[in-house]
Design an enzyme around this catalytic site. Structure first.
Site: not given
Ligand code: SIN
Length: 271
Positions: A98, A247
């Site tokens: 992030d 992620h």
């Molecule tokens: C994010 O915070 O990058 C989105 C993660 C998600 O929607 O699972």
């Protein structure tokens, strides 16, 4: 508190904890589990906005996102994570850490989802940057050790603005130079710290060489053996350490709705 690892490499589901009411000893256990497993999952958590922010603030000062509109009136630290039939591009659907374009990128994100697609889907995948680093050859680890990379918020945020018809031509987005391999300030472990959303170039090497190395690293960090995958339920919470985890959110549920709120905790300058 019961810790159930999802894989030996990354991720654990935590049972027997109420995140809105953590005593100091349980908070210390949660923090230790986070350092050990890199991303934690909690189910059936009632968490209002103040409780969500208070939980994040126990880890450190809260972060305000440089581009997203505030997720709740009067709460600039709340990020709305929402997709429905009108959505043209979801946030976080490519591998990333992030806001790594910040000079001091966020250390932690805490996402609480309250609405899930009726037919399933909308999982989030997490990849361990420790495991990805440790799987590199010694020669590649040595090559990357002295390198830095540019992380630029502009291309990603401007693309999102263009798709949703928001004029951001007067905005200046964060841009920073970070080490390609960072050492986690708490665990001392090394991890890969470039990602396909924000990293634009390797510094000090010819452009074609840098682009090839970045392409290799982006494919490498996305290998399934470094990952776990979370299937959300209503009122689940995921808490991930951006210093050692990337992620991606799976957008496989269009046109259904998936919705929740994220609180993000400020971090240190990567070293
Ligand atoms: C994010 O915070 O990058 C989105 C993660 C998600 O929607 O699972």
């Amino acid at each position: 508190m019961d810790v159930e690892p999802l894989t030996p490499v990354i991720g654990a589901e935590i049972h027997g904890v109420e995140l809105a009411r953590l005593d100091d000893a349980t908070f210390a256990d949660v923090e230790a589990a986070l350092l050990a497993h890199q991303v934690l999952f909690f189910r059936d958590q009632e968490l209002d906005i103040d409780e969500h922010k208070a939980l994040g603030a126990r880890f450190g000062p809260l972060h305000v996102h440089p581009s997203a509109p505030p997720g709740a009136p009067g709460h600039p630290e709340i990020l709305n994570v929402h997709a429905d039939a009108n959505t043209k591009r979801t946030a976080g659907d490519k591998w990333h850490s992030d806001v790594s374009c910040d000079v001091e990128p966020p250390m932690l994100s805490i996402l609480h989802l309250h609405t899930l697609p009726e037919s399933g889907g909308g999982d989030t995948l997490f990849s361990s940057m420790y495991a990805a680093y440790e799987a590199l050859s010694g020669a590649m680890q040595s090559y990357l050790a002295g390198l830095t990379a540019i992380h630029d918020g502009g291309p990603n945020y401007r693309d999102r603005s263009r798709r949703v018809g928001f004029d951001d031509s007067d905005r200046v987005y964060p841009r920073a130079e970070h080490p390609v391999i960072r050492t986690h300030p708490r665990t001392g472990r090394k991890g890969i710290f470039v990602n396909s959303v924000f990293t634009t170039e390797l510094c000090g090497v010819p452009k074609d060489e840098g682009d090839a190395i970045l392409a290799f690293l982006y494919a490498h960090v996305a290998k399934p053996q470094f990952q776990c995958r979370f299937r959300w339920g209503e009122n689940s919470v995921a808490m991930w350490d951006n210093r050692c985890v990337q992620h991606m959110a799976m957008w496989d549920y269009y046109p259904q709705t998936r919705s929740g709120l994220r609180v993000t905790v400020r971090g240190d300058r990567p070293v």
